[in-house]
Design a protein around this motif. Structure first.
Motif: not given
Length: 411
Positions: A24, A28, A76, A134, A142-144, A146, A166-167
């Motif tokens: 990752i 990035r 995931d 993500e 990198l942002h997560v 929901d 990415t995920r």
């Protein structure tokens, strides 16, 4: 420059470089330092949505761990994972996804980003299973996010315009079995009943008549089989392929033999060539309520459609609330065309189809061939201005733009 093509071979990528980051952090750094960059998945887009003149990135080298949370009923997964591989992994552990597309060879992130779908009156497209994701944005962060995030509904079906996913976290359900039956020669008057008759239904036609040439009914295994005279059709007495003349060994098992969800919901087996291969595709999503009128309008151009069509598929998908989903706010009928691999012959007919469907607010499948203008498409999406503003905010230099996105969201 490395030369790469999409699955159908009709798009040669114009990237100046092709990258395969292994972490990752490496991704990035690559995103932060590039002026134009895109992620490429399984290459199942028939237009230049996934093309770039800058850097093209495959995510296949990123960590490939799959994590199942049985308490939350989610899994995931890495963005580059194919649905067929994920489905096998889930089934072995007693779980399933609510639906799959007609072919299992596509990557999870690419299918989600374009609103790709299966079929079913009560089942949403594949993106509706996304519970979180993500994403690496233009600044390399990198942002997560929901479902609690205020912009989540914009970030799921995002066409890759907001960043590189990415995920993803997907909802799962207990595994289940399906029986698949193929029926022949469906009267148009019985179309609505057919589409509502099973868990997942596809009706194929060649536009040489108003009848459906094949009906693929994928019903839950504990449901009774269709009667011999079901809706005026006849039962197939041999295996069928949606494209006449193609090897039936490529297709999932028929004749009502019960099997796991992931071996029946797709039309094609994971280990075989999907569809025809040498083809172009278009698809339009229409309000379910106008299906009869829309199909009658297409009958008027059927004499133009039939000569350049390998097969055409009708499916239904449930409404959702994802801003750029083709099913946003409306239960939908999807009208799919598998064309011959001749753009010169096909593109004028695509325009004829679009003119016939214009009164019904068609939304094109983002990953297929269409000629609709930005204004024509934008008028069918209530959140189009909101999404355009989000793109401008998260990607102010249009780093993730492609030829298609330049057309849809010009700067």
């Amino acid at each position: 420059m490395s030369t790469h093509r999409n699955w159908a071979g009709n798009v040669e990528y114009a990237a100046r470089a092709y990258h395969r980051p292994s972490s990752i952090d490496e991704l990035r750094e690559l995103v932060a330092g590039s002026d134009r960059i895109r992620a490429v998945g399984s290459g199942h887009s028939f237009n230049r949505l996934g093309d770039t003149t800058g850097d093209l990135v495959t995510l296949a080298g990123l960590p490939a761990s799959v994590q199942l949370d049985e308490q939350r009923r989610v899994v995931d997964v890495p963005a580059a994972l194919r649905y067929g591989d994920l489905a096998t992994w889930l089934h072995e552990r007693g779980y399933a996804l609510a639906n799959l597309a007609s072919l299992p060879h596509i990557s999870v992130a690419g299918a989600v980003a374009t609103g790709t779908h299966g079929s079913g009156e009560t089942v949403g497209n594949l993106a509706t299973a996304v519970a979180g994701l993500e994403m690496v944005t233009a600044d390399g962060e990198l942002h997560v996010v929901d479902r609690a995030h205020p912009e989540f509904a914009a970030m799921v079906v995002s066409l890759g315009a907001l960043g590189i996913v990415t995920r993803l976290t997907l909802d799962v359900v207990p595994t289940f079995d399906i029986r698949q039956y193929v029926r022949l020669d469906l009267p148009r008057a019985a179309l609505d009943a057919a589409l509502a008759s099973a868990y997942s239904v596809s009706v194929f036609t060649d536009w040489r008549s108003t009848r459906g040439t094949q009906v693929w009914r994928k019903q839950l295994a504990d449901q009774p089989p269709p009667p011999a005279d079901w809706l005026g059709t006849t039962a197939a007495d041999r295996p069928w392929h949606p494209v006449p003349g193609m090897p039936v060994v490529n297709c999932t098992e028929q004749f009502g033999v019960a099997g796991p969800w992931h071996e029946r919901l797709p039309h094609f087996r994971l280990g075989f060539t999907p569809s025809n291969g040498d083809e172009l595709q278009s698809e339009y999503h229409l309000p379910r309520a106008v299906a009869a009128d829309a199909l009658a309008a297409l009958d008027e151009v059927a004499h133009l459609v039939a000569p350049v069509t390998l097969t055409s598929e009708l499916r239904t998908i449930a409404a959702d609330d994802l801003w750029l989903s083709p099913q946003y706010g409306r239960d939908s009928l999807a009208v799919h065309f598998t064309w011959i691999a001749d753009a010169t012959a096909v593109l004028p007919v695509v325009a004829d189809v679009e003119r016939a469907l214009a009164p019904f607010a068609p939304r094109p499948h983002w990953g297929k061939v269409f000629t609709l203008t930005r204004a024509e498409i934008a008028s069918t999406y209530p959140h189009w201005p909101d999404f355009a503003a989000l793109v401008a905010r998260l990607d102010p230099t249009a780093k993730f733009h492609t030829e298609v996105l330049d057309h849809l969201f010009p700067r």
